[in-house]
Design an enzyme around this catalytic site. Structure first.
Site, PDB file in Angstrom:
ATOM      1  N   THR A 141      11.074 -10.286  30.588  1.00  0.00           N
ATOM      2  CA  THR A 141      10.559 -11.590  31.025  1.00  0.00           C
ATOM      3  C   THR A 141      10.991 -12.796  30.179  1.00  0.00           C
ATOM      4  O   THR A 141      11.570 -13.751  30.698  1.00  0.00           O
ATOM      5  CB  THR A 141       9.020 -11.545  31.093  1.00  0.00           C
ATOM      6  OG1 THR A 141       8.675 -10.630  32.124  1.00  0.00           O
ATOM      7  CG2 THR A 141       8.418 -12.911  31.418  1.00  0.00           C
ATOM      8  N   ARG A 167       4.535 -17.108  27.770  1.00  0.00           N
ATOM      9  CA  ARG A 167       5.985 -17.220  27.546  1.00  0.00           C
ATOM     10  C   ARG A 167       6.738 -17.761  28.764  1.00  0.00           C
ATOM     11  O   ARG A 167       7.742 -18.445  28.634  1.00  0.00           O
ATOM     12  CB  ARG A 167       6.570 -15.873  27.123  1.00  0.00           C
ATOM     13  CG  ARG A 167       6.386 -14.724  28.113  1.00  0.00           C
ATOM     14  CD  ARG A 167       6.836 -13.403  27.480  1.00  0.00           C
ATOM     15  NE  ARG A 167       6.739 -12.250  28.363  1.00  0.00           N
ATOM     16  CZ  ARG A 167       5.620 -11.576  28.615  1.00  0.00           C
ATOM     17  NH1 ARG A 167       4.477 -11.941  28.062  1.00  0.00           N
ATOM     18  NH2 ARG A 167       5.633 -10.520  29.415  1.00  0.00           N
ATOM     19  N   ASP A 198       8.473 -13.188  39.083  1.00  0.00           N
ATOM     20  CA  ASP A 198       8.581 -12.161  38.046  1.00  0.00           C
ATOM     21  C   ASP A 198       8.799 -10.780  38.674  1.00  0.00           C
ATOM     22  O   ASP A 198       8.032 -10.374  39.535  1.00  0.00           O
ATOM     23  CB  ASP A 198       7.269 -12.173  37.235  1.00  0.00           C
ATOM     24  CG  ASP A 198       7.501 -11.948  35.763  1.00  0.00           C
ATOM     25  OD1 ASP A 198       8.063 -10.895  35.418  1.00  0.00           O
ATOM     26  OD2 ASP A 198       7.118 -12.825  34.963  1.00  0.00           O
TER      27      ASP A 198
HETATM   28 ZN    ZN Z   1       9.152 -10.591  33.970  1.00  0.00          ZN
HETATM   29 ZN    ZN Z   2       7.575  -6.791  33.531  1.00  0.00          ZN
END
Ligand code: ZN
Ligand code: ZN
Ligand code: ZN
Length: 558
Positions: free
Chosen positions: A91, A176, A50
């Site tokens: 994201t 998510r 991420d």
């Molecule tokens: Zn992300």
């Molecule tokens: Zn972020």
């Protein structure tokens, strides 16, 4: 012979049990005998880091060991010019687009959140009030499913190809980022419950947590990981790739009084609020431990039927948001992730066997440099969006005497309040024009454009296509705002954020390693949407339903 009803019931129960046992047996036999003759890896592991900027592969390379990021580069095939082909670069969209080979316009995940155009209410991408939490008393934390996802995923397609014999699991701290990659019919998707520090799921997937997960949760791995606080891995004087530790544009972590190492209160902070682990490298360690437990618990990669584990490494995002991409905190997070990846790959070698598994590593988006960092280095930057909704609504009220003509501003998109427009008998196009006029007076705005008219607007490629790809007419707003480079929204006064078209947010790493992957690298331009069709070719399964990407042939040539 007279048979009583009671006896009949007993006999039929017996028959049912026997049938059930027989069919379980038949299923087992089918499983072990199942072989469609297609050569596939035993296990596919997707690792989506991420907020990993592509340059992080190189920036800290001198300090990486040989078994983590450098192993990926030295053994695998790295694509150095992969771009996200839509906005907003956030994201939920990143994970969904990687796994569907599609874009928000088609797959339906138009934001982490979006505004319901009828009610004006905020919709979170995976919230599903028709399902129940499993493994926690915190109902809302568990009420999630992929219900809002319209396209199939590569993980769905693997399931279809093997008649759902493949074990498919999503693992992330974020709901998510676990749910959307795992697709519609996986074995399970697990995410972090910060009220307990446990990994949980919803009854969309399972009626109860598997025994191995109960055992894993009982180990309190989060608590153990933060027990010594957060010190830098190397002596802090060696972090010369990063800005000094104590700068005005870093946020504070937990109860720390300064944004500086060592973060000694971490164990106490964790006892008070388990979510604090997210904003430390130990959130990544916990995730990879959970990934290992999942592989062992479900016996993934053990037979010839390909399994798929979709992992999201989320703490890189939380640390990035809090401290910015040039902080010692983010550097230390990557150095520790590098070590964790090394250990994880070693486990895969041992358990599944080198060459038997396929790994790909990518990111859901990058991140901008902090406003303070850009200022300090004399580069253009600034903030945008403070009070914008109110300013626009006030101006519109003067002109149309209508209250709240704008429902909200999400993802740099202005949502019109169609109910008020109808009530007042106004023309949507006329209101849009007024708003565009107001926005274009703002010198920080590069383009403001009616999302129904993007194709006609004087906006260069690739911005134009990225706007169109990101525009979902049912879920996106009505007007898109594109600001000047390195403008940050006001909520990111400290640290940083992401969501725009620029390279710092849209340029992602992509490396394949393992099963039938040769070593090499390429600077050819590719898109995030090419990942899923490439996997589809490698696995010899159909593309996901909404796929618009193309297989990357360089990694396929053998
Ligand atoms: Zn992300
Ligand atoms: Zn972020
Ligand atoms: Zn710091």
């Amino acid at each position: 012979i007279k048979i009583s009803r009671k006896m009949l019931r007993k006999i039929s129960t017996l028959a049912l049990v026997t049938l059930a046992l027989l069919s379980v047996d038949a299923q087992k036999n089918k499983n072990t005998q199942y072989n469609d003759g297609v050569e596939r890896p035993k296990l596919v592991v997707g690792i989506v880091v991420d907020q990993m900027r592509w340059d992080f592969l190189y920036k800290y390379q001198a300090k990486y060991g040989n078994g983590g990021f450098k192993r990926l580069l030295n053994e695998g095939y790295s694509f150095n010019n992969v771009m996200i082909d839509y906005i907003p670069t956030v994201t939920a969209l990143g994970h969904t687009s990687i796994y569907t080979g599609s874009v928000p316009s088609i797959h339906g995940i138009a934001g982490n959140d979006w505004t319901d155009k009828e009610t004006g209410k905020n919709v979170y991408c995976t919230t599903d009030e028709t399902v129940n939490a499993v493994g926690t008393e915190a109902k809302k934390i568990g009420q999630h499913s992929p219900r809002n996802l319209w396209s199939t995923t590569i993980t769905d397609q693997l399931g279809i190809a093997t008649n759902f014999r493949s074990k498919v699991v999503g693992v992330s701290l974020k709901d998510r980022a676990s749910i959307l990659p795992a697709g519609h019919n996986p074995t399970a998707a697990f995410w972090f419950d910060e009220t307990t520090g446990n990994f949980i799921t919803s009854d969309y997937y399972l009626k109860e947590l598997p025994q191995w997960l109960n055992e894993f949760n009982k180990e309190e791995n989060g608590k153990k990981l933060v027990s010594n606080g957060w010190k830098t891995l190397l002596p802090i004087s060696e972090y010369f790739e990063s800005t000094e530790d104590n700068v005005a544009w870093e946020n504070l972590l937990g109860s720390a009084k300064t944004p500086t190492f060592p973060y000694e209160n971490l164990a106490k902070d964790y006892d008070a609020k388990k979510g604090v682990i997210r904003t430390t490298p130990f959130g990544n360690s916990l995730t990879l431990k959970m990934a290992e437990a999942t592989i062992n618990g479900y016996g993934m990669g053990e037979d010839q039927i390909t399994d798929f584990l979709a992992i999201n490494i989320a703490s890189t995002d939380y640390v990035g948001h809090a401290f910015g991409p040039n902080s010692i905190e983010i550097e230390d997070t990557y150095l520790r992730l590098d070590k964790d990846l090394e250990a994880f790959f070693q486990q895969l070698d041992k358990k599944v066997g080198k060459g038997n598994y396929l790994v790909f590593l990518s990111a859901d988006h990058g991140a901008a440099h902090s406003e303070g960092y850009m200022q300090a280095n004399k580069m253009a930057t600034g903030f945008f969006g403070e009070g914008l909704e109110k300013t626009l609504n006030d101006e519109l009220e003067k002109k149309y005497a209508g209250s709240k003509l704008i429902l909200g501003i999400d993802n740099y998109q202005v949502y019109l309040n169609q109910n008020v427009i109808k009530e007042k008998g106004l023309e949507t196009d006329e209101v849009k024009k007024t708003i565009l006029g107001l926005l274009n007076k703002d010198k920080r705005v590069l383009y403001a454009v009616d999302l129904e008219e993007v194709a006609e607007a004087s906006i260069p490629e690739p911005i134009k296509t990225r706007i169109i790809n990101g525009y979902n007419w049912q879920r996106s707003g009505d007007i898109q705002i594109i600001t000047h480079d390195s403008m940050l929204p006001t909520y990111a006064k400290k640290g940083t954020t992401h969501s725009v078209w620029n390279s710092y947010d849209a340029h992602i790493p992509l490396i394949f390693m393992g099963w039938k992957v040769k070593n090499g690298q390429s600077a050819k331009p590719y898109h995030m949407t090419d990942i899923a069709p490439t996997l589809a070719q490698m696995l010899k399964v159909e593309n996901p339903s909404g796929n618009i990407g193309n297989p990357i042939t360089e990694v396929l040539e053998k």
